[in-house]
Design an enzyme around this catalytic site. Structure first.
Site, mmCIF file in Angstrom:
data_model
loop_
_atom_site.group_PDB
_atom_site.id
_atom_site.type_symbol
_atom_site.label_atom_id
_atom_site.label_comp_id
_atom_site.label_asym_id
_atom_site.label_seq_id
_atom_site.Cartn_x
_atom_site.Cartn_y
_atom_site.Cartn_z
ATOM 1 N N HIS A 192 16.707 -36.972 -8.420
ATOM 2 C CA HIS A 192 16.060 -37.414 -7.175
ATOM 3 C C HIS A 192 14.571 -37.062 -7.148
ATOM 4 O O HIS A 192 13.973 -37.006 -6.083
ATOM 5 C CB HIS A 192 16.780 -36.814 -5.971
ATOM 6 C CG HIS A 192 18.211 -37.255 -5.885
ATOM 7 N ND1 HIS A 192 18.560 -38.536 -5.543
ATOM 8 C CD2 HIS A 192 19.364 -36.605 -6.149
ATOM 9 C CE1 HIS A 192 19.878 -38.664 -5.594
ATOM 10 N NE2 HIS A 192 20.392 -37.495 -5.961
ATOM 11 N N LYS A 201 5.790 -4.192 -4.236
ATOM 12 C CA LYS A 201 7.232 -4.064 -4.071
ATOM 13 C C LYS A 201 7.702 -4.311 -2.641
ATOM 14 O O LYS A 201 8.687 -4.982 -2.420
ATOM 15 C CB LYS A 201 7.647 -2.664 -4.542
ATOM 16 C CG LYS A 201 9.136 -2.393 -4.491
ATOM 17 C CD LYS A 201 9.829 -2.989 -5.676
ATOM 18 C CE LYS A 201 11.330 -2.872 -5.629
ATOM 19 N NZ LYS A 201 11.974 -3.932 -6.410
ATOM 20 N N LYS A 239 12.565 -14.979 -11.088
ATOM 21 C CA LYS A 239 12.368 -13.830 -11.984
ATOM 22 C C LYS A 239 11.390 -14.201 -13.083
ATOM 23 O O LYS A 239 10.476 -13.457 -13.394
ATOM 24 C CB LYS A 239 13.709 -13.477 -12.591
ATOM 25 C CG LYS A 239 14.369 -12.163 -12.471
ATOM 26 C CD LYS A 239 14.263 -11.172 -11.429
ATOM 27 C CE LYS A 239 13.463 -11.368 -10.201
ATOM 28 N NZ LYS A 239 13.970 -10.769 -8.998
ATOM 29 N N ARG A 270 3.659 -0.277 -5.079
ATOM 30 C CA ARG A 270 3.338 -0.764 -3.730
ATOM 31 C C ARG A 270 2.010 -1.520 -3.668
ATOM 32 O O ARG A 270 1.690 -2.131 -2.665
ATOM 33 C CB ARG A 270 3.264 0.422 -2.779
ATOM 34 C CG ARG A 270 4.589 0.700 -2.148
ATOM 35 C CD ARG A 270 4.391 1.560 -0.943
ATOM 36 N NE ARG A 270 5.559 1.543 -0.134
ATOM 37 C CZ ARG A 270 5.711 0.783 0.931
ATOM 38 N NH1 ARG A 270 4.762 -0.024 1.304
ATOM 39 N NH2 ARG A 270 6.809 0.839 1.623
ATOM 40 N N GLU A 299 17.055 -17.876 -8.394
ATOM 41 C CA GLU A 299 16.687 -16.500 -8.721
ATOM 42 C C GLU A 299 16.201 -16.393 -10.175
ATOM 43 O O GLU A 299 15.229 -15.693 -10.467
ATOM 44 C CB GLU A 299 17.888 -15.567 -8.459
ATOM 45 C CG GLU A 299 17.735 -14.134 -8.929
ATOM 46 C CD GLU A 299 16.576 -13.366 -8.310
ATOM 47 O OE1 GLU A 299 15.895 -13.893 -7.411
ATOM 48 O OE2 GLU A 299 16.333 -12.225 -8.759
ATOM 49 N N CYS A 351 0.843 -1.191 0.000
ATOM 50 C CA CYS A 351 0.000 0.000 0.000
ATOM 51 C C CYS A 351 0.880 1.245 0.000
ATOM 52 O O CYS A 351 1.794 1.370 0.801
ATOM 53 C CB CYS A 351 -0.951 0.070 1.190
ATOM 54 S SG CYS A 351 -2.111 -1.279 1.264
ATOM 55 N N ASN A 406 -1.692 1.780 5.992
ATOM 56 C CA ASN A 406 -0.927 0.628 5.529
ATOM 57 C C ASN A 406 -0.561 -0.185 6.756
ATOM 58 O O ASN A 406 -0.058 0.373 7.721
ATOM 59 C CB ASN A 406 0.339 1.113 4.801
ATOM 60 C CG ASN A 406 1.240 -0.032 4.394
ATOM 61 O OD1 ASN A 406 0.779 -1.154 4.207
ATOM 62 N ND2 ASN A 406 2.520 0.254 4.265
ATOM 63 N N GLY A 407 -0.828 -1.474 6.720
ATOM 64 C CA GLY A 407 -0.533 -2.315 7.886
ATOM 65 C C GLY A 407 -1.714 -3.223 8.152
ATOM 66 O O GLY A 407 -2.590 -3.389 7.292
ATOM 67 N N TRP A 411 -2.929 -2.613 -1.807
ATOM 68 C CA TRP A 411 -2.647 -4.041 -2.020
ATOM 69 C C TRP A 411 -3.506 -4.747 -0.980
ATOM 70 O O TRP A 411 -3.254 -4.631 0.215
ATOM 71 C CB TRP A 411 -1.157 -4.324 -1.803
ATOM 72 C CG TRP A 411 -0.759 -5.709 -2.197
ATOM 73 C CD1 TRP A 411 -0.366 -6.117 -3.441
ATOM 74 C CD2 TRP A 411 -0.708 -6.866 -1.361
ATOM 75 N NE1 TRP A 411 -0.085 -7.465 -3.422
ATOM 76 C CE2 TRP A 411 -0.282 -7.953 -2.156
ATOM 77 C CE3 TRP A 411 -0.985 -7.108 -0.025
ATOM 78 C CZ2 TRP A 411 -0.130 -9.238 -1.664
ATOM 79 C CZ3 TRP A 411 -0.835 -8.390 0.482
ATOM 80 C CH2 TRP A 411 -0.405 -9.443 -0.342
ATOM 81 N N GLU A 461 7.673 -14.790 -11.681
ATOM 82 C CA GLU A 461 6.923 -13.650 -11.134
ATOM 83 C C GLU A 461 6.504 -12.639 -12.196
ATOM 84 O O GLU A 461 5.499 -11.977 -12.043
ATOM 85 C CB GLU A 461 7.681 -12.962 -9.991
ATOM 86 C CG GLU A 461 8.893 -12.185 -10.398
ATOM 87 C CD GLU A 461 9.553 -11.461 -9.228
ATOM 88 O OE1 GLU A 461 8.853 -10.988 -8.329
ATOM 89 O OE2 GLU A 461 10.793 -11.367 -9.248
HETATM 90 C C1 F6R Z 1 11.340 -10.590 -6.243
HETATM 91 C C2 F6R Z 1 11.345 -9.634 -5.161
HETATM 92 C C3 F6R Z 1 10.942 -10.102 -3.813
HETATM 93 C C4 F6R Z 1 11.747 -9.384 -2.726
HETATM 94 C C5 F6R Z 1 11.227 -9.771 -1.339
HETATM 95 C C6 F6R Z 1 12.047 -9.137 -0.241
HETATM 96 O O1 F6R Z 1 11.796 -10.013 -7.428
HETATM 97 O O2 F6R Z 1 11.640 -8.484 -5.341
HETATM 98 O O3 F6R Z 1 11.068 -11.481 -3.692
HETATM 99 O O4 F6R Z 1 13.094 -9.717 -2.861
HETATM 100 O O5 F6R Z 1 9.898 -9.371 -1.222
HETATM 101 O O6 F6R Z 1 12.016 -7.755 -0.318
HETATM 102 P P1 F6R Z 1 13.097 -6.870 0.421
HETATM 103 O O7 F6R Z 1 14.410 -7.138 -0.219
HETATM 104 O O8 F6R Z 1 12.640 -5.456 0.238
HETATM 105 O O9 F6R Z 1 13.105 -7.282 1.859
#
Ligand code: F6R
Length: 604
Positions: free
Chosen positions: A500, A599, A481, A27, A477, A2, A97-98, A71, A484
């Site tokens: 396995h 984010k 990527k 956000r 990773e 949010c 937010n929260g 969100w 997502e």
């Molecule tokens: C994926 C991504 C998320 C963040 C995760 C942690 O591309 O960005 O998996 O890495 O939400 O976020 P931070 O690093 O802000 O704690």
């Protein structure tokens, strides 16, 4: 999660709020809304993009207002649940937010007292409570309500009877004050403010603030006034714009030669062959550590796994890497462990909880983050910034590689301190790291080759990524990527593990991306590629450009410049990022704002 913005000043609030909200939509983008005091309280909200709300706002002269991009946590994505929420008399509006944990009980009491609710959110409870407490002074009402709330909040409130005033409060969710000339702001994130100001004050947990156009007042929960320091942010509005790229993610991938240089800046002394950190961090690293626990979530967790590999290769320190959401409940309580939390945003709720848990267990804590002033920097014993500039794309890219650079520097520092690493070997790694920006430029020049491979796999239903050693977390990773942003199912595996179990899923239609480096694992990964090929699955090898044999083993090869150093993991990462980007683009996905994601994950 949010995005929050509050504005009071001389400009039309509607214009400022929409402008700032557009910079905050990473956000959350389920719904958005604004409330503006234009003689009366006027509220506009819509489901979906901020542009949907923008269209509904008429010409308004009001210069005080609040805005929110949601969100969803409690209650479906619909107009009723969008913020701002208003009191029964429609005079008070609030954004939040929260999560308010005790909202059900509070709501029942309010309903008994005659309050009519129009949403299913936990947030609406707060505005009715404020209405109940309001006796002509908004901050007094807010303060008495805060005592009743359990959970986390960054909340911002305005009242029609007190135009020209905004009240904000925070507990475990981010809120910063933007200080302007004849105008002031409240925001969940700094990038929202950069067009208007780079002067900020950070609110701490339990603090409440009142902003008017020419004054900022901050006090604690006992109404004791607190003097706050003003900080100058060295990010510019340009850093938070696409600069001609079609997506923030692509821009941020292309930023990496520069952001890696920034992550190294001021930290390497080639003459002394040493790594230099601020004194607080030097103390933490020199402090008789017997183990390191790395805690993080998502992509930051994967950089932690790369960090484990680097630290264990270059030092004698065992490293445990834990998901923050698990560590906070089940983490090993070892007082002499140094706990390193990695978090781009510095606000991830689970990572903050793990940090607090570590502190309560008596451990020293070090944070790696991109956000100066974030909660993580303020609750840890020391922090190192990744210095990447704002990252707007929801998928982390440039901050992941910068986190790895910082972890590499920590590993070098520890290795030198503990004499597990000789000066010449350290120098070799330092030179390797310094060459990385140039090597990433070379990778970026091969963007079209990566696009060609992306075209070959863009229709796949499932993609596997495999690697060994340091390349295993890179596989995780690479898969994250891809899934997502393109919504293609993807899994990362330690290459030796395929047989396995996961082999059962392989078909001729399952592309396998194999990361191949010239180290002790080389022969083994070639064997694994052979096993995959024997099942008819197409193999895309990401390999050193000097590896001329690999083309005989794989269907496609994407190469990275040789540097005979662990730091080549950074060039490999850029290939994985571009591969995911192109697949998502070919599939016409919403790259910067993938569905259901946001984010900064500030709820647990
Ligand atoms: C994926 C991504 C998320 C963040 C995760 C942690 O591309 O960005 O998996 O890495 O939400 O976020 P931070 O690093 O802000 O704690």
């Amino acid at each position: 999660m949010c995005g929050i913005i509050g504005y009071v000043g001389f400009r039309k609030a509607s214009t400022v709020l929409i402008d700032c909200l557009k910079r905050l939509d990473y956000r959350g983008y389920d719904s958005a809304g604004v409330a503006i005091i234009d003689k009366k309280m006027k509220v506009y909200k819509e489901v979906g993009e901020i542009a949907n709300v923008e269209k509904t706002i008429p010409k308004l002269d009001g210069t005080t207002g609040i805005g929110h991009t949601r969100w969803a946590t409690h209650g479906k994505v619909n107009k009723e649940n969008a913020h701002p929420h208003v009191s029964c008399n429609k005079k008070i509006a609030l954004i939040h937010n929260g999560i308010i944990e005790n909202y059900k009980k509070l709501r029942e009491e309010l309903e008994k007292n005659g309050h009519i609710f129009t949403s299913q959110t936990d947030t609406e409870t707060i505005v009715h409570l404020i209405e109940q407490e309001y006796k002509g002074n908004l901050e007094d009402a807010v303060c008495s309500v805060l005592k009743k709330l359990k959970g986390s909040y960054a909340l911002v409130v305005i009242c029609e009877d007190e135009p020209g005033k905004i009240v904000g409060a925070r507990k475990e969710s981010p809120l910063v004050i933007g200080v302007g000339d004849n105008e002031n702001f409240l925001a969940s994130d700094i990038p929202a403010l950069l067009k208007y100001t780079n002067r900020v004050m950070y609110l701490d947990d339990g603090e409440v603030c009142i902003i008017t156009k020419d004054k900022v007042t901050v006090f604690d929960s006992n109404k004791k006034q607190i003097k706050k320091k003003e900080n100058i942010i060295d990010w510019t509005i340009k850093d938070a714009e696409k600069s001609g790229f079609p997506h923030f993610m692509l821009k941020e991938i292309y930023d990496q030669p520069d952001t890696i240089h920034q992550a190294l800046r001021g930290r390497i002394s080639e003459i002394n062959r040493s790594i230099e950190f601020p004194i607080r961090v030097e103390k933490l690293l020199g402090n008789g550590i017997d183990s390191i626990h790395i805690v993080a979530c998502g992509t930051s967790y994967y950089s932690g796994l790369v960090g484990k590999y680097l630290i264990e290769q270059l030092t004698d320190i065992p490293v445990i890497v834990e998901l923050a959401s698990e560590y906070r409940f089940f983490g090993i309580k070892n007082k002499s462990a140094l706990v390193i939390a990695i978090t781009q945003s510095g606000e991830t709720a689970d990572t903050l909880a793990a940090l607090r848990q570590a502190e309560n267990s008596g451990c020293k804590t070090l944070v790696i983050t991109n956000m100066i002033g974030s909660t993580a920097t303020r609750i840890s014993d020391g922090f190192l910034l990744t210095q990447s500039g704002p990252e707007i794309g929801v998928a982390a890219t440039k901050t992941f590689t910068a986190q790895i650079v910082v972890l590499f520097l920590i590993a070098l520092k520890l290795g030198l301190l503990r004499r597990t690493l000789g000066s010449d070997e350290a120098y070799h790694h330092i030179i390797g790291l310094k060459e990385i920006p140039q090597q990433i430029r070379q990778v970026l020049e091969k963007n079209n080759d990566i696009l060609d491979v992306a075209k070959k796999i863009s229709h796949a239903q499932s993609v596997f990524f495999i690697g060994r050693g340091i390349n295993y977390p890179l596989s995780l990773e690479g898969a994250l990527k891809l899934k997502e942003i393109s919504y293609v199912h993807a899994e990362g595996f330690a290459a030796g593990e395929l047989k396995h179990g996961p082999f059962a899923l392989l078909t001729k239609e399952t592309p396998v991306v194999a990361i191949v480096t010239h180290d002790a694992t080389y022969e083994k990964i070639l064997t694994n590629i052979g096993e995959v090929k024997a099942r008819g699955s197409p193999v895309i090898a990401i390999a050193d450009e000097q590896d001329t044999d690999i083309i005989n083993q794989a269907d496609f090869v994407l190469s990275f410049p040789s540097n005979n150093d662990l730091s080549s993991c950074l060039s490999i990462t850029v290939i994985l990022q571009l591969l995911a980007y192109h697949v998502a683009n070919l599939r016409k996905c919403s790259i910067d704002k993938p569905r259901n994601l946001a984010k900064s994950v500030t709820v647990e």
